[in-house]
Motif scaffolding. Structure first.
Motif, PDB file in Angstrom:
ATOM      1  N   PRO A  89       0.812  -1.228   0.000  1.00  0.00           N
ATOM      2  CA  PRO A  89       0.000   0.000   0.000  1.00  0.00           C
ATOM      3  C   PRO A  89       0.844   1.276   0.000  1.00  0.00           C
ATOM      4  N   ARG A  90       2.149   1.155   0.275  1.00  0.00           N
ATOM      5  CA  ARG A  90       3.016   2.340   0.248  1.00  0.00           C
ATOM      6  C   ARG A  90       3.593   2.600  -1.135  1.00  0.00           C
ATOM      7  N   GLY A  91       3.265   1.718  -2.104  1.00  0.00           N
ATOM      8  CA  GLY A  91       3.949   1.763  -3.390  1.00  0.00           C
ATOM      9  C   GLY A  91       3.452   2.827  -4.347  1.00  0.00           C
ATOM     10  N   VAL A 111       6.036 -10.081  -5.613  1.00  0.00           N
ATOM     11  CA  VAL A 111       6.180 -10.558  -4.238  1.00  0.00           C
ATOM     12  C   VAL A 111       4.954 -10.104  -3.455  1.00  0.00           C
ATOM     13  N   CYS A 112       4.279 -11.071  -2.842  1.00  0.00           N
ATOM     14  CA  CYS A 112       3.067 -10.777  -2.079  1.00  0.00           C
ATOM     15  C   CYS A 112       3.391 -10.717  -0.596  1.00  0.00           C
ATOM     16  N   GLY A 113       3.139  -9.579   0.019  1.00  0.00           N
ATOM     17  CA  GLY A 113       3.319  -9.461   1.463  1.00  0.00           C
ATOM     18  C   GLY A 113       2.133 -10.067   2.196  1.00  0.00           C
ATOM     19  N   ARG A 114       2.332 -10.289   3.473  1.00  0.00           N
ATOM     20  CA  ARG A 114       1.270 -10.738   4.394  1.00  0.00           C
ATOM     21  C   ARG A 114       1.565 -10.107   5.741  1.00  0.00           C
ATOM     22  N   PHE A 115       0.743 -10.329   6.701  1.00  0.00           N
ATOM     23  CA  PHE A 115       0.918  -9.808   8.067  1.00  0.00           C
ATOM     24  C   PHE A 115       0.989  -8.274   8.018  1.00  0.00           C
ATOM     25  N   GLU A 116       1.943  -7.695   8.808  1.00  0.00           N
ATOM     26  CA  GLU A 116       2.105  -6.237   8.778  1.00  0.00           C
ATOM     27  C   GLU A 116       2.918  -5.794   7.566  1.00  0.00           C
ATOM     28  N   GLY A 117       3.511  -6.737   6.875  1.00  0.00           N
ATOM     29  CA  GLY A 117       4.344  -6.404   5.730  1.00  0.00           C
ATOM     30  C   GLY A 117       5.655  -7.172   5.798  1.00  0.00           C
ATOM     31  N   VAL A 118       6.631  -6.748   4.985  1.00  0.00           N
ATOM     32  CA  VAL A 118       7.903  -7.472   4.924  1.00  0.00           C
ATOM     33  C   VAL A 118       9.009  -6.614   5.546  1.00  0.00           C
ATOM     34  N   ILE A 131       4.581  -1.432  -5.402  1.00  0.00           N
ATOM     35  CA  ILE A 131       3.442  -1.029  -6.236  1.00  0.00           C
ATOM     36  C   ILE A 131       2.151  -1.206  -5.433  1.00  0.00           C
ATOM     37  N   SER A 132       1.308  -0.179  -5.446  1.00  0.00           N
ATOM     38  CA  SER A 132       0.024  -0.216  -4.738  1.00  0.00           C
ATOM     39  C   SER A 132      -1.130  -0.288  -5.734  1.00  0.00           C
ATOM     40  N   ILE A 133      -2.185  -1.031  -5.375  1.00  0.00           N
ATOM     41  CA  ILE A 133      -3.355  -1.012  -6.261  1.00  0.00           C
ATOM     42  C   ILE A 133      -4.421  -0.044  -5.763  1.00  0.00           C
ATOM     43  N   GLY A 134      -4.152   0.716  -4.716  1.00  0.00           N
ATOM     44  CA  GLY A 134      -5.123   1.717  -4.296  1.00  0.00           C
ATOM     45  C   GLY A 134      -4.982   2.039  -2.826  1.00  0.00           C
ATOM     46  N   ASP A 135      -5.651   3.107  -2.410  1.00  0.00           N
ATOM     47  CA  ASP A 135      -5.503   3.603  -1.045  1.00  0.00           C
ATOM     48  C   ASP A 135      -6.461   2.911  -0.089  1.00  0.00           C
ATOM     49  N   LEU A 138      -5.437  -4.303   2.013  1.00  0.00           N
ATOM     50  CA  LEU A 138      -5.854  -5.692   1.822  1.00  0.00           C
ATOM     51  C   LEU A 138      -5.151  -6.537   2.880  1.00  0.00           C
ATOM     52  N   SER A 139      -5.610  -7.782   3.028  1.00  0.00           N
ATOM     53  CA  SER A 139      -4.957  -8.621   4.037  1.00  0.00           C
ATOM     54  C   SER A 139      -3.707  -9.301   3.498  1.00  0.00           C
ATOM     55  N   GLY A 140      -3.486  -9.238   2.194  1.00  0.00           N
ATOM     56  CA  GLY A 140      -2.281  -9.807   1.617  1.00  0.00           C
ATOM     57  C   GLY A 140      -2.106  -9.313   0.201  1.00  0.00           C
ATOM     58  N   GLY A 141      -0.929  -9.551  -0.368  1.00  0.00           N
ATOM     59  CA  GLY A 141      -0.624  -9.039  -1.701  1.00  0.00           C
ATOM     60  C   GLY A 141      -1.210  -9.860  -2.842  1.00  0.00           C
ATOM     61  N   GLU A 142      -1.821 -11.020  -2.526  1.00  0.00           N
ATOM     62  CA  GLU A 142      -2.229 -11.932  -3.605  1.00  0.00           C
ATOM     63  C   GLU A 142      -3.297 -11.332  -4.522  1.00  0.00           C
TER      64      GLU A 142
HETATM   65  N1  SAH Z   1       0.954  -2.621   7.660  1.00  0.00           N
HETATM   66  C1  SAH Z   1       0.935  -2.339   6.260  1.00  0.00           C
HETATM   67  C2  SAH Z   1      -0.184  -3.100   5.549  1.00  0.00           C
HETATM   68  C3  SAH Z   1       0.035  -4.578   5.493  1.00  0.00           C
HETATM   69  S1  SAH Z   1      -1.235  -5.386   4.592  1.00  0.00           S
HETATM   70  C4  SAH Z   1       0.778  -0.832   6.055  1.00  0.00           C
HETATM   71  O1  SAH Z   1       0.097  -0.185   6.844  1.00  0.00           O
HETATM   72  O2  SAH Z   1       1.288  -0.300   5.057  1.00  0.00           O
HETATM   73  C5  SAH Z   1      -0.447  -6.918   4.185  1.00  0.00           C
HETATM   74  C6  SAH Z   1       0.070  -7.060   2.774  1.00  0.00           C
HETATM   75  O3  SAH Z   1      -1.005  -6.911   1.863  1.00  0.00           O
HETATM   76  C7  SAH Z   1       1.097  -6.038   2.339  1.00  0.00           C
HETATM   77  O4  SAH Z   1       2.397  -6.416   2.697  1.00  0.00           O
HETATM   78  C8  SAH Z   1       0.910  -6.007   0.836  1.00  0.00           C
HETATM   79  O5  SAH Z   1       1.670  -7.030   0.204  1.00  0.00           O
HETATM   80  C9  SAH Z   1      -0.561  -6.326   0.655  1.00  0.00           C
HETATM   81  N2  SAH Z   1      -1.374  -5.119   0.409  1.00  0.00           N
HETATM   82  C10 SAH Z   1      -2.256  -4.562   1.272  1.00  0.00           C
HETATM   83  N3  SAH Z   1      -2.843  -3.483   0.730  1.00  0.00           N
HETATM   84  C11 SAH Z   1      -2.341  -3.345  -0.525  1.00  0.00           C
HETATM   85  C12 SAH Z   1      -2.545  -2.398  -1.584  1.00  0.00           C
HETATM   86  N4  SAH Z   1      -3.393  -1.378  -1.450  1.00  0.00           N
HETATM   87  N5  SAH Z   1      -1.845  -2.563  -2.720  1.00  0.00           N
HETATM   88  C13 SAH Z   1      -0.971  -3.589  -2.859  1.00  0.00           C
HETATM   89  N6  SAH Z   1      -0.724  -4.508  -1.887  1.00  0.00           N
HETATM   90  C14 SAH Z   1      -1.388  -4.395  -0.732  1.00  0.00           C
END
Ligand code: SAH
Length: 228
Positions: A89-91, A111-118, A131-135, A138-142
């Motif tokens: 989401p920071r991308g 690369v798909c993150g999970r949890f709080e991130g990588v 790279i972010s798909i929007g503001d 999500l619970s994971g990058g998949e």
């Molecule tokens: N703690 C993080 C969010 C983690 S969400 C923060 O506040 O920035 C868990 C994972 O979901 C992330 O590592 C990422 O891979 C994926 N994810 C969540 N939101 C996303 C978004 N808007 N775009 C792309 N990936 C996202």
């Protein structure tokens, strides 16, 4: 062949919806390929642990740098020309222009993150581009990875039914798309705009252009500012 390699803790989520419809047909025709790599194969110990508590405290867990790097290093060669993208989401926001750029290249590494991130160090150490798909979170990058892949794959040569139906769409000219109509001619008292039935292609093109501009001005003035 355009190649996608996805690093994930949930490889069974792939190809998922991309195995259906246009992208699914293209996959079975080898117009593109997809491999989902299970990060957990490089997990540590009997439980194949991939995450740990955040340094400095706080909620949640963080994907370990060593585990993710080992997974990446086991499957990628240093001369792999594909962009290495971390869904985050920071991308940088995913746009049609980026999808086109990647579709024109050899493929993508996702690369798909999970949890709080990588762990931040693996982002730096393996030069991952976020790279972010929007503001929203999500619970994971998949699902983000599937979104990015869908946007790219439909642009690959031979995937879309009619090649030109990629060129007119929203965002392609920096504008939102004009409205569409089809049969029946009248529906619930709403006729199709007369001009679309006139057969005058120049007039139709001008009308569509005006509709695109008006819609963009009303809904997405930010897009117009970007074009200027
Ligand atoms: N703690 C993080 C969010 C983690 S969400 C923060 O506040 O920035 C868990 C994972 O979901 C992330 O590592 C990422 O891979 C994926 N994810 C969540 N939101 C996303 C978004 N808007 N775009 C792309 N990936 C996202």
């Amino acid at each position: 062949m355009w190649q996608a390699s996805v690093f994930t803790l949930y490889p069974d989520m792939f190809p998922g919806p991309l195995g259906q419809s246009m992208s699914g047909t293209a996959l079975s025709k080898n117009l593109w390929s997809l491999e989902a790599i299970d990060i957990r194969d490089h997990g540590l110990g009997r439980h194949r642990a991939v995450d740990d508590t955040p340094a400095g405290g706080g909620p949640g867990m963080v994907l370990r740098a060593d585990v993710l790097a080992n997974s990446l290093d086991s499957r990628l060669t240093p001369d792999d020309p594909r962009p290495r993208l971390l869904l985050s989401p920071r991308g940088k926001p995913l746009t049609q222009a980026l999808a086109r750029q990647w579709a024109d290249g050899p493929g993508v590494i996702l690369v798909c993150g999970r949890f709080e991130g990588v762990d931040e160090r693996v982002i730096e150490g393996r030069a991952l581009e976020e790279i972010s798909i929007g503001d929203y979170i999500l619970s994971g990058g998949e699902i983000a990875a599937l979104t990015l892949l869908d946007a790219c794959v439909r642009l690959l040569p031979g995937v879309m039914g009619k090649q030109e139906s990629g060129e007119d769409e929203s965002f392609e000219g920096g504008l939102l798309e004009y409205p569409h109509y089809t049969r029946p001619r009248g529906w619930e008292g709403r006729p199709i705009p007369e001009i679309l039935l006139s057969g005058d292609h120049a007039k139709i093109a001008a009308w569509r252009r005006a509709q695109s501009e008006a819609l963009t001005k009303a809904r997405r003035p930010d897009l117009l500012r970007e074009r200027n």
